[in-house]
Design an enzyme around this catalytic site. Structure first.
Site, PDB file in Angstrom:
ATOM      1  N   GLU A 136     -11.385   0.404  -3.985  1.00 51.05           N
ATOM      2  CA  GLU A 136     -10.776   0.894  -2.757  1.00 51.05           C
ATOM      3  C   GLU A 136      -9.537   1.697  -3.115  1.00 51.05           C
ATOM      4  O   GLU A 136      -9.324   2.021  -4.291  1.00 51.05           O
ATOM      5  CB  GLU A 136     -10.464  -0.264  -1.794  1.00 51.05           C
ATOM      6  CG  GLU A 136      -9.614  -1.369  -2.380  1.00 51.05           C
ATOM      7  CD  GLU A 136      -9.376  -2.513  -1.394  1.00 51.05           C
ATOM      8  OE1 GLU A 136      -9.943  -2.511  -0.304  1.00 51.05           O
ATOM      9  OE2 GLU A 136      -8.591  -3.427  -1.734  1.00 51.05           O
ATOM     10  N   ASP A 172       0.820  -1.221   0.000  1.00 46.83           N
ATOM     11  CA  ASP A 172       0.000   0.000   0.000  1.00 46.83           C
ATOM     12  C   ASP A 172       0.856   1.274   0.000  1.00 46.83           C
ATOM     13  O   ASP A 172       0.676   2.162   0.855  1.00 46.83           O
ATOM     14  CB  ASP A 172      -0.912   0.022   1.243  1.00 46.83           C
ATOM     15  CG  ASP A 172      -1.743  -1.247   1.385  1.00 46.83           C
ATOM     16  OD1 ASP A 172      -2.161  -1.805   0.364  1.00 46.83           O
ATOM     17  OD2 ASP A 172      -1.981  -1.660   2.548  1.00 46.83           O
TER      18      ASP A 172
HETATM   19  O1  FUB Z   1      -3.368  -3.671   3.081  1.00 44.48           O
HETATM   20  C1  FUB Z   1      -4.685  -3.947   3.483  1.00 44.48           C
HETATM   21  C2  FUB Z   1      -5.640  -3.603   2.403  1.00 44.48           C
HETATM   22  O2  FUB Z   1      -5.366  -4.339   1.223  1.00 44.48           O
HETATM   23  C3  FUB Z   1      -5.594  -2.169   1.948  1.00 44.48           C
HETATM   24  O3  FUB Z   1      -6.202  -1.288   2.818  1.00 44.48           O
HETATM   25  C4  FUB Z   1      -6.240  -2.287   0.629  1.00 44.48           C
HETATM   26  O4  FUB Z   1      -6.116  -1.161  -0.179  1.00 44.48           O
HETATM   27  C5  FUB Z   1      -5.559  -3.523   0.089  1.00 44.48           C
HETATM   28  O5  FUB Z   1      -4.303  -3.224  -0.444  1.00 44.48           O
END
Ligand code: FUB
Length: 309
Positions: free
Chosen positions: A206, A32
């Site tokens: 997301e 991320d």
């Molecule tokens: O790293 C945990 C979660 O997985 C993140 O918040 C999302 O964007 C995905 O990458």
């Protein structure tokens, strides 16, 4: 058709004759990546995946207990500034949740504001993720967390965009993508959240990331259009939308990594896409590693497209 660039983004950070290799960090898992330019260096604020063990998180899931910050003057040599926040030291976070998911950091009024999601101690209102802020005097930390998460926000993947007129916006995800103005003090919302609803309706979205170039606001985000996440983008003329879907920046991971979380940054005259795969953990896609490629705008007829190659 005039190409703004015909180069292929095969490796990262072509500075002089030196080329860095993906993945960028080898001694720990990183995911991320939110990349920011502060001073002459590029700083990356990733999540920190760790292995599950009895009493440490949840088997077969994301386990993250803290954040490290990395910086580089050239994209080749990276300095680990060490652990800057832990789940144990944030007053509102459930210290056994291992849920310190994707963060972001911005500079404002002489301070660095680190935004991060995690599971709150109090989930009685059905809020499984809150977003908090921690403030530092240096981009490499330390950061001092606020006592409470941001009121009126439930979700993950905070991203902050500061417009040319100084107005700051918070973006986040909770199945859909949300946006709101931030107060001048950067610690609370100054408007009701809006859903960025003009994007492809089907499939999880997301990890929003917003940037501006020549008066155009780019909203980039991971989207599960088929099996796993791919990176898409949309454009608009207002930070709160509406945004019009434009295309795919990066297709699904060739290694089967289900998530892909990214950021886009301009550093020393070149645009870069930071993202993650699971290079160091090919058999388990929740132990991820950050990467970066050059990013280009190509002219396609009368319009421009955002491309990795
Ligand atoms: O790293 C945990 C979660 O997985 C993140 O918040 C999302 O964007 C995905 O990458």
């Amino acid at each position: 058709m005039k190409k703004l660039s015909a180069l292929v983004a095969a490796a990262v950070f072509c500075c002089g004759y030196v080329r860095a290799q993906n993945p960028l960090i080898h001694d720990q898992y990183t995911a991320d990546p939110s990349a920011r330019v502060f001073g002459d260096s590029i700083y990356v604020y990733p999540s920190h995946d760790i292995h599950w063990a009895p009493g440490v998180g949840r088997p077969n899931w994301f386990n993250m207990e803290d954040y490290h910050v990395f910086s580089s003057p050239d994209g080749v040599a990276w300095t680990d500034h060490g652990m800057v926040i832990s789940q144990k030291t944030v007053p509102w976070v459930d210290s056994s949740s291992y849920s310190m998911w994707a963060p972001d950091c911005v500079f404002r009024n002489g301070k660095y504001y680190l935004y991060f999601p995690s599971r709150p101690k109090d989930t009685s209102a059905g809020k499984h993720f809150g977003i908090g802020v921690a403030i530092g005097d240096h981009p490499g930390g330390p950061f001092v967390p606020q006592a409470e998460p941001i009121r009126g926000v439930a979700g993950i993947d905070p991203n902050v965009f500061i417009d040319k007129n100084g107005q700051a916006y918070l973006y986040w995800a909770e199945g859909n993508l949300y946006a709101a103005r931030l107060r001048e003090d950067m610690l609370g919302l100054a408007s009701e959240p809006v859903v960025l609803s003009q994007l492809p309706a089907k499939g999880l979205k997301e990890g929003p990331w917003v940037f501006e170039r020549k008066g155009v606001y780019y909203l980039t985000y991971p989207h599960v259009a088929a099996k796993t996440e791919r990176l898409e983008y949309a454009v608009g003329d207002n930070p709160l939308g509406p945004f019009q879907f434009k295309g795919v920046i990066m297709d699904e991971s060739p290694t089967g990594c289900w998530t892909n979380h990214h950021s886009v940054v301009s550093f020393k005259g070149q645009w870069y896409l930071f993202y993650h795969h699971n290079d160091l953990s090919p058999d388990f896609d929740k132990n991820r590693s950050i990467r970066a490629d050059s990013l280009f705008l190509r002219r396609m007829g009368v319009s421009e497209r955002l491309c990795r190659r």
